[in-house]
Design a protein around this motif. Structure first.
Motif, mmCIF file in Angstrom:
data_model
loop_
_atom_site.group_PDB
_atom_site.id
_atom_site.type_symbol
_atom_site.label_atom_id
_atom_site.label_comp_id
_atom_site.label_asym_id
_atom_site.label_seq_id
_atom_site.Cartn_x
_atom_site.Cartn_y
_atom_site.Cartn_z
ATOM 1 N N LYS A 129 -3.809 4.983 -14.755
ATOM 2 C CA LYS A 129 -2.448 4.909 -14.236
ATOM 3 C C LYS A 129 -2.377 4.053 -12.973
ATOM 4 O O LYS A 129 -1.400 3.351 -12.751
ATOM 5 C CB LYS A 129 -1.906 6.313 -13.978
ATOM 6 C CG LYS A 129 -1.689 7.072 -15.260
ATOM 7 C CD LYS A 129 -1.162 8.458 -15.015
ATOM 8 C CE LYS A 129 -1.018 9.183 -16.356
ATOM 9 N NZ LYS A 129 -0.571 10.554 -16.183
ATOM 10 N N GLU A 130 -3.429 4.096 -12.168
ATOM 11 C CA GLU A 130 -3.465 3.230 -10.986
ATOM 12 C C GLU A 130 -3.500 1.767 -11.392
ATOM 13 O O GLU A 130 -2.823 0.928 -10.786
ATOM 14 C CB GLU A 130 -4.672 3.568 -10.114
ATOM 15 C CG GLU A 130 -4.561 4.895 -9.411
ATOM 16 C CD GLU A 130 -5.787 5.206 -8.576
ATOM 17 O OE1 GLU A 130 -6.626 4.296 -8.368
ATOM 18 O OE2 GLU A 130 -5.902 6.348 -8.117
ATOM 19 N N TRP A 131 -4.267 1.451 -12.423
ATOM 20 C CA TRP A 131 -4.327 0.060 -12.891
ATOM 21 C C TRP A 131 -3.012 -0.367 -13.520
ATOM 22 O O TRP A 131 -2.639 -1.539 -13.446
ATOM 23 C CB TRP A 131 -5.489 -0.120 -13.863
ATOM 24 C CG TRP A 131 -6.790 -0.264 -13.147
ATOM 25 C CD1 TRP A 131 -7.775 0.677 -13.037
ATOM 26 C CD2 TRP A 131 -7.226 -1.397 -12.404
ATOM 27 N NE1 TRP A 131 -8.798 0.200 -12.274
ATOM 28 C CE2 TRP A 131 -8.492 -1.078 -11.870
ATOM 29 C CE3 TRP A 131 -6.684 -2.644 -12.139
ATOM 30 C CZ2 TRP A 131 -9.207 -1.966 -11.083
ATOM 31 C CZ3 TRP A 131 -7.413 -3.519 -11.357
ATOM 32 C CH2 TRP A 131 -8.649 -3.189 -10.837
ATOM 33 N N LEU A 161 -0.826 -1.233 -10.550
ATOM 34 C CA LEU A 161 -1.261 -2.506 -9.984
ATOM 35 C C LEU A 161 -0.884 -3.679 -10.867
ATOM 36 O O LEU A 161 -0.484 -4.736 -10.376
ATOM 37 C CB LEU A 161 -2.770 -2.490 -9.736
ATOM 38 C CG LEU A 161 -3.249 -1.724 -8.517
ATOM 39 C CD1 LEU A 161 -4.762 -1.688 -8.465
ATOM 40 C CD2 LEU A 161 -2.688 -2.332 -7.252
ATOM 41 N N PHE A 201 2.476 1.614 -3.388
ATOM 42 C CA PHE A 201 1.450 1.995 -4.364
ATOM 43 C C PHE A 201 1.116 3.476 -4.244
ATOM 44 O O PHE A 201 1.026 4.192 -5.251
ATOM 45 C CB PHE A 201 0.203 1.137 -4.170
ATOM 46 C CG PHE A 201 -0.936 1.503 -5.072
ATOM 47 C CD1 PHE A 201 -0.864 1.266 -6.437
ATOM 48 C CD2 PHE A 201 -2.078 2.088 -4.571
ATOM 49 C CE1 PHE A 201 -1.903 1.603 -7.279
ATOM 50 C CE2 PHE A 201 -3.124 2.431 -5.396
ATOM 51 C CZ PHE A 201 -3.038 2.187 -6.757
ATOM 52 N N GLU A 202 0.947 3.965 -3.019
ATOM 53 C CA GLU A 202 0.631 5.383 -2.814
ATOM 54 C C GLU A 202 1.804 6.277 -3.224
ATOM 55 O O GLU A 202 1.591 7.360 -3.776
ATOM 56 C CB GLU A 202 0.257 5.641 -1.359
ATOM 57 C CG GLU A 202 -1.074 5.048 -0.950
ATOM 58 C CD GLU A 202 -2.248 5.690 -1.655
ATOM 59 O OE1 GLU A 202 -2.218 6.917 -1.856
ATOM 60 O OE2 GLU A 202 -3.193 4.971 -2.004
ATOM 61 N N LYS A 217 -3.468 12.874 -10.467
ATOM 62 C CA LYS A 217 -3.524 11.912 -9.364
ATOM 63 C C LYS A 217 -4.801 11.071 -9.380
ATOM 64 O O LYS A 217 -4.836 9.998 -8.827
ATOM 65 C CB LYS A 217 -3.381 12.641 -8.031
ATOM 66 C CG LYS A 217 -2.046 13.324 -7.886
ATOM 67 C CD LYS A 217 -1.767 13.625 -6.457
ATOM 68 C CE LYS A 217 -0.556 14.456 -6.205
ATOM 69 N NZ LYS A 217 0.583 14.348 -6.946
ATOM 70 N N LYS A 235 -7.533 6.693 -13.000
ATOM 71 C CA LYS A 235 -7.708 5.265 -12.701
ATOM 72 C C LYS A 235 -6.859 4.402 -13.624
ATOM 73 O O LYS A 235 -6.396 3.334 -13.228
ATOM 74 C CB LYS A 235 -9.173 4.867 -12.834
ATOM 75 C CG LYS A 235 -10.043 5.450 -11.783
ATOM 76 C CD LYS A 235 -9.770 4.773 -10.464
ATOM 77 C CE LYS A 235 -10.700 5.320 -9.405
ATOM 78 N NZ LYS A 235 -10.314 4.898 -8.081
ATOM 79 N N LYS A 251 1.778 6.319 -6.959
ATOM 80 C CA LYS A 251 0.631 7.098 -7.407
ATOM 81 C C LYS A 251 0.918 8.591 -7.298
ATOM 82 O O LYS A 251 0.449 9.386 -8.113
ATOM 83 C CB LYS A 251 -0.593 6.742 -6.555
ATOM 84 C CG LYS A 251 -1.808 6.441 -7.352
ATOM 85 C CD LYS A 251 -2.923 5.873 -6.512
ATOM 86 C CE LYS A 251 -3.297 6.753 -5.363
ATOM 87 N NZ LYS A 251 -4.531 6.314 -4.692
ATOM 88 N N HIS A 289 0.833 -1.199 0.000
ATOM 89 C CA HIS A 289 0.000 0.000 0.000
ATOM 90 C C HIS A 289 0.874 1.258 0.000
ATOM 91 O O HIS A 289 0.603 2.204 -0.759
ATOM 92 C CB HIS A 289 -0.927 0.010 1.217
ATOM 93 C CG HIS A 289 -1.682 1.281 1.376
ATOM 94 N ND1 HIS A 289 -2.704 1.652 0.525
ATOM 95 C CD2 HIS A 289 -1.551 2.293 2.265
ATOM 96 C CE1 HIS A 289 -3.171 2.824 0.891
ATOM 97 N NE2 HIS A 289 -2.497 3.243 1.946
#
Length: 191
Positions: free
Chosen positions: A136-138, A141, A121-122, A131, A134, A125, A118
């Protein structure tokens, strides 16, 4: 345990120093979790963490040596697992401590993994300009998932231990440099 105590004033090698200091690396997660801590921490919080950490370090280090001896504990990759296998709970429904220890060990490992993933990941991110994206977050991940699956597929125990030794040494050197940089930066800011 007395034999191990005779080596108290010998300076350890980099491999042992890097492995021993890993337990103090939890402060790096404060870069992420600091935003959750509201207000100032009291002095008793630091005292409690210090004494609990000291108790944890001494029990983690000295109990396997007390059961296995210094040479015996050196033979095992995970000396606590063999130490827990030596213990019995006579009046308990579960007689062998190894089952309780493995459940406890696995739950601590899973909590540690989730906290570290976590935090990383943060941090990753936070490197993006947009920011809330979604997509870029995927992507981050999916990189995590690919690395985890590749690690399970291609790393055996010997290779994983070599990789861990190198990673701990790189982490130790990087943390020392980071602390020195932040110390100099904080002194320059207050001057």
């Amino acid at each position: 345990m007395f034999e191990v105590g005779t080596h108290l004033f010998e300076f350890p090698n980099l491999k042992a120093l890097a492995a021993a200091t890993y337990v103090f690396s939890g402060y790096t997660n404060l870069m992420i979790f600091n935003r959750v801590i509201k207000g100032k921490l009291k002095i008793w919080n630091f005292i409690a963490v210090f004494f609990l950490g000291l108790f944890n370090l001494f029990t983690t280090f000295l109990i396997p040596i007390g059961f296995q001896g210094s040479d015996g504990a050196n033979e095992f990759l995970y000396p606590w697992i063999s130490t827990a296998d030596c213990l019995r709970l006579v009046y308990s429904p579960i007689e062998r401590v190894i089952f309780l220890f493995l459940m406890f060990y696995m739950s601590i490992t899973l909590v540690s993994i989730s906290v570290h993933w976590h935090a990383s990941f943060e941090l990753l991110k936070g490197t993006f300009k947009n920011k809330g994206s979604k997509k870029k977050e995927w992507i981050v991940l999916s990189i995590f998932i690919v690395c985890a699956v590749a690690g399970v597929q291609y790393l055996n125990t010997v290779l994983l231990n070599k990789f861990t030794v190198y990673w701990l040494q790189i982490r130790f050197c990087f943390e020392v440099v980071t602390i020195v940089i932040f110390f100099l930066w904080a002194r320059r800011k207050t001057a």
